[in-house]
Scaffold this active site. Structure first.
Site, PDB file in Angstrom:
ATOM      1  N   PHE A 123       0.957  -1.242   0.223  1.00 23.04           N
ATOM      2  CA  PHE A 123       0.011  -0.021   0.220  1.00 23.04           C
ATOM      3  C   PHE A 123       1.007   1.284  -0.097  1.00 23.04           C
ATOM      4  O   PHE A 123       0.333   2.313   0.345  1.00 23.04           O
ATOM      5  CB  PHE A 123      -0.997   0.153   1.287  1.00 23.04           C
ATOM      6  CG  PHE A 123      -1.515  -1.502   1.279  1.00 23.04           C
ATOM      7  CD1 PHE A 123      -2.015  -1.983   0.443  1.00 23.04           C
ATOM      8  CD2 PHE A 123      -1.661  -1.804   2.776  1.00 23.04           C
ATOM      9  CE1 PHE A 123      -2.673  -3.419   0.598  1.00 23.04           C
ATOM     10  CE2 PHE A 123      -2.340  -2.942   2.961  1.00 23.04           C
ATOM     11  CZ  PHE A 123      -2.944  -3.894   1.988  1.00 23.04           C
ATOM     12  N   GLY A 161       0.803  -9.349  -3.218  1.00 25.62           N
ATOM     13  CA  GLY A 161      -0.620  -9.615  -2.703  1.00 25.62           C
ATOM     14  C   GLY A 161      -1.616  -9.433  -3.875  1.00 25.62           C
ATOM     15  O   GLY A 161      -2.889  -9.618  -3.757  1.00 25.62           O
ATOM     16  N   GLN A 170      -8.808  -6.702  -6.596  1.00 30.32           N
ATOM     17  CA  GLN A 170      -8.340  -5.297  -6.379  1.00 30.32           C
ATOM     18  C   GLN A 170      -9.153  -3.946  -6.231  1.00 30.32           C
ATOM     19  O   GLN A 170      -8.900  -3.242  -5.307  1.00 30.32           O
ATOM     20  CB  GLN A 170      -7.322  -5.027  -7.501  1.00 30.32           C
ATOM     21  CG  GLN A 170      -6.103  -5.892  -7.608  1.00 30.32           C
ATOM     22  CD  GLN A 170      -5.001  -5.481  -6.615  1.00 30.32           C
ATOM     23  OE1 GLN A 170      -4.393  -4.635  -6.963  1.00 30.32           O
ATOM     24  NE2 GLN A 170      -5.041  -6.134  -5.594  1.00 30.32           N
ATOM     25  N   GLY A 198      -4.515  -1.084  -9.235  1.00 28.00           N
ATOM     26  CA  GLY A 198      -4.097  -1.517  -8.018  1.00 28.00           C
ATOM     27  C   GLY A 198      -4.746  -0.215  -7.154  1.00 28.00           C
ATOM     28  O   GLY A 198      -5.013  -0.615  -5.791  1.00 28.00           O
ATOM     29  N   GLU A 199      -4.640   0.720  -7.555  1.00 28.41           N
ATOM     30  CA  GLU A 199      -4.946   2.033  -6.633  1.00 28.41           C
ATOM     31  C   GLU A 199      -6.569   3.083  -6.981  1.00 28.41           C
ATOM     32  O   GLU A 199      -6.942   3.425  -6.013  1.00 28.41           O
ATOM     33  CB  GLU A 199      -4.131   3.191  -6.778  1.00 28.41           C
ATOM     34  CG  GLU A 199      -2.997   2.375  -5.895  1.00 28.41           C
ATOM     35  CD  GLU A 199      -1.503   3.165  -6.321  1.00 28.41           C
ATOM     36  OE1 GLU A 199      -1.004   3.992  -5.515  1.00 28.41           O
ATOM     37  OE2 GLU A 199      -0.869   3.064  -7.425  1.00 28.41           O
TER      38      GLU A 199
HETATM   39 MO1  MOS Z   1       1.407   2.513  -4.094  1.00 26.74          MO
HETATM   40  S1  MOS Z   1       0.894   3.937  -2.853  1.00 26.74           S
HETATM   41  O1  MOS Z   1       2.225   3.288  -5.384  1.00 26.74           O
HETATM   42  O2  MOS Z   1       2.466   1.641  -3.463  1.00 26.74           O
END
Ligand code: MOS
Length: 735
Positions: free
Chosen positions: A236, A463, A634, A700-701
């Site tokens: 994260f 993960g 995700q 992912g984000e």
């Molecule tokens: Mo993510 S906050 O770019 O590891």
């Protein structure tokens, strides 16, 4: 050559490493047991500002099993600074200065973890203490030169004059608190020296950057450092940098001449391993009566440390999400007595979208307009700041599909107009977006005479399912069954790949993997058609394909042979290669972003101020989806973090001491199953021919971006109370 394009939404393949993980066979950094391993435990400062007056380690050194105690007085001199702006400056026992709470001040090495931890409590440290700066009003505010190499300010027209001239406007301050990443796996490092060479098992998001950091600190050539991280229990952002504890483990290993493990205790995770900085954001929007934005002002102030600079880029989302003739986006910092903040769960976009998408909701109410209609009215067909087209953008579809699945049309617009018995019901939405990043990456392949293939790269699976998605890309491209392909990751002996951060690893290493597998495929087919003993001899390579491990004539699949038979007959050795990939000039021609729409429904107790999540729906378009199952996970993970950000997560410092008071998972609340309502993510199909060879944007984000705003907007709809200060706790709703 006929190669199947990767499907728009790949099969929902279960994790190839899942069995290994649930049976305990997957070694995380702290799980390795090199011979002679000993254990280090950090002594962390109990003050946030001042200096060490004395350290008395005599009792600790006398304790059972203790091998050494390192302090700033006896630790080897190393270089904790760096010329790489992505590296964080480190406090690694080089001076008596203390600049943040839980800064490492000593390290105890013992024969067991328990003895090291016990002896650490016997190290007596006295301090000369100065009052810490913990609040924005205590520090000097300054403008950083740049944000990670990009401009910190964006100005178009006269945004202030345009605001005054706008018939409808909103102008408010939004604040977000310090949050800590708290992956399931706390940081851990095992370091060992062999001759002058350093070998490390490190819990990291990227072994390539970690290797460079170790090499830089200890003055070693890159080749003399090996970093391995086979499995990572979440990052994260906190594992995107190499922090002091990893360096200390290597220092201790050198000092005691044995492998040293340093595993962090959960409360130590509130020390120098980064966090999301607190922000104070002013967002002002001006519009005409029909909802057309005239001007956007987004001014962010965030914290950094006394000794390093990290800029939370909250305003960047405002430069690209909606068009307006006038724009003013600024970023400022103030230096406080905390560690250096860092990237966390969509850094910039998470905090920035809370402010911008809350302000858009406020504007929708000021205009008496539906929040989705307002966003459609201001739909950006091209990047409003870069003045280039988007490589692809399916945000309209995201609004439509999300609204449909959520049941948006059942919403009655007026605040406090929806109820469930004595509870207030609220529905809110927000836009979501995250940039599509890509770095150079390489993938190595080895096609073996038994018909199996092994691919290798430095990328790390934190993960996310990276092992699975990269194996899928390799297998599909090569025409091998997935169980005959293995991907090995997380070792600096393998070809280079970037950090698993910035939602970039699939775009980067996925592209390299696709290219590597195509290269292997081309070579296998060339070998077959050129081999007079092959049933495919003499065929045009373009008419040959590989299906299910057999090289065959595309039109007559019965004509062919297995990959194993071909390689066995041709020397019986593996076919190996390494393929490098890198982004080209596409970012100059296209603005590249994933987009999405977030919807939230909450139930608020009007007497107690408690907010319960009823339903979260997100619809996201992120280009090609390699694996529908891990991609959905995700998104759901990001949305869950959005719930945490909106309702739960805050690290609270004591302003007198600068110490975080809730440094444990009992008092720092992250969402658990009982906090969740119904949650689902819709995978909106999108074809993007421009972003990279596999057409995949990051996933992912984006799941967290806009999620907190959608929830805050739902709370406003339920209660009529605008929550501009996160997290939305009951005290704020009943006051
Ligand atoms: Mo993510 S906050 O770019 O590891």
């Amino acid at each position: 050559m006929t190669v199947q394009a990767l499907p728009a939404i790949g099969a929902p393949v279960t994790r190839v490493d899942g069995r290994l993980k649930v049976t305990g066979g997957a070694n995380y950094a702290a799980d390795w047991r090199p011979e002679g391993l000993v254990y280090a435990y950090q002594v962390l400062s109990t003050i946030a500002n001042g200096r060490i007056a004395s350290i008395d380690a005599a009792d600790a050194l006398r304790a059972d099993g203790v091998i050494a105690v390192l302090t700033h007085e006896n630790a080897p001199r190393v270089n904790g600074g760096s010329s790489n702006p992505n590296d964080r400056a480190l406090h690694v026992l080089q001076s008596d200065a203390v600049e943040y709470d839980r800064q490492p001040v000593a390290l105890v090495v013992a024969d067991t973890f328990a003895r090291a931890k016990d002896a650490a409590s016997m190290v007596r440290v006295t301090y000369v203490t100065a009052p810490p700066r913990t609040r924005f009003d205590q520090g000097e505010i300054y403008t950083p030169k740049a944000i990670h190499g990009e401009p910190a300010e964006y100005v178009r027209g006269d945004a202030v004059a345009a605001l005054h001239a706008s018939p409808v406007r909103v102008d408010a301050i939004y604040t977000t608190p310090v949050e800590h990443h708290n992956p399931m796996e706390p940081h851990a490092t095992i370091a060992m020296w062999e001759g002058g060479k350093l070998n490390v098992y490190d819990a990291t998001q990227g072994v390539l950057a970690a290797r460079a950091r170790f090499a830089g600190v200890f003055g070693l050539p890159l080749d003399d450092v090996q970093v391995i991280d086979s499995f990572t229990g979440g990052g994260f952002g906190t594992k995107g940098s190499t922090w002091a504890h990893s360096i200390l483990a290597a220092m201790a290993a050198k000092a005691v001449g044995r492998p040293v493990q340093l595993a962090m205790w959960r409360p130590q995770m509130w020390g120098g391993v980064g966090f999301r900085p607190a922000t104070r954001q002013r967002v002002a929007l001006g519009a005409t009566h029909d909802g057309t934005l005239q001007t956007q002002i987004h001014e962010t102030t965030a914290q950094t440390s006394l000794f390093d600079e990290f800029v939370e880029s909250s305003g960047i989302i405002t430069t690209m999400l909606y068009p307006s003739a006038a724009l003013r986006v600024t970023h400022e910092l103030t230096r406080l007595n905390f560690g250096t903040p860092t990237y966390m769960r969509a850094p910039g976009e998470s905090t920035g979208s809370f402010a911008l998408e809350s302000a858009m909701d406020e504007l929708a109410y000021a205009l008496d307009m539906d929040p989705i209609a307002l966003r459609l009215k201001n739909y950006a067909d091209a990047d409003p700041t870069k003045n280039i087209p988007f490589s692809s953008k399916s945000l309209r579809e995201c609004y439509e599909r999300g609204a449909e699945a959520f049941g948006w049309k059942e919403r009655t617009p007026a605040p406090r107009s929806m109820r469930d018995g004595r509870y207030l019901i609220g529905m809110g939405m927000a836009s979501s977006t995250y940039p599509t990043n890509r770095s150079k990456a390489s993938s190595g392949y080895e096609i073996r005479p038994d018909g199996t293939a092994v691919f290798r790269a430095m990328g790390v699976d934190i993960g996310t399912g990276a092992y699975t998605t990269f194996t899928m890309i390799a297998a599909e491209t090569l025409g091998l069954p997935i169980d005959r392909v293995r991907y090995e990751l997380g070792n600096t002996d393998y070809p280079p790949a970037p950090v698993a951060g910035g939602s970039q690893l699939t775009a980067s290493l996925g592209s390299a993997t696709r290219m590597a597998a195509l290269d292997a495929r081309t070579r296998l087919i060339a070998l077959a058609v050129g081999d007079e003993h092959s049933p495919l001899h003499g065929l045009d390579p373009a008419s040959v394909t590989i299906v299910d491990g057999r090289i065959v004539a595309a039109t007559t699949p019965s004509r062919g042979e297995t990959v194993a038979a071909l390689l066995t007959r041709n020397g019986g050795t593996p076919l190996t290669g390494v393929v490098d990939s890198a982004p080209g000039a596409e970012k100059d021609e296209y603005s590249m972003h994933a987009f999405g729409a977030q919807f939230a429904m909450v139930r608020v107790d009007p007497d107690l101020g408690t907010v319960r999540m009823v339903k979260q729906i997100g619809a996201f378009a992120s280009g090609r989806i390699i694996n529908a199952k891990t991609a959905r996970s995700q998104y759901l993970g990001g949305m869950t973090f959005g719930l945490g950000m909106a309702l739960l997560e805050i690290s609270r410092p004591d302003d007198r001491t600068g110490r975080f008071m809730n440094a444990n998972l009992g008092e720092y609340l992250v969402p658990v199953h009982a906090d969740m309502g119904t949650i689902d993510a819709i995978l909106v199909e999108e074809d993007d021919p421009h972003v990279n060879p596999i057409g995949a944007k990051g996933i992912g984000e984006i799941g967290i971006v806009g999620a907190a705003a959608a929830i805050a907007n739902a709370v406003y709809h339920a209660t009529g109370k605008r929550m501009r200060d996160l997290p939305i706790t009951p005290d704020k709703l009943v006051s």
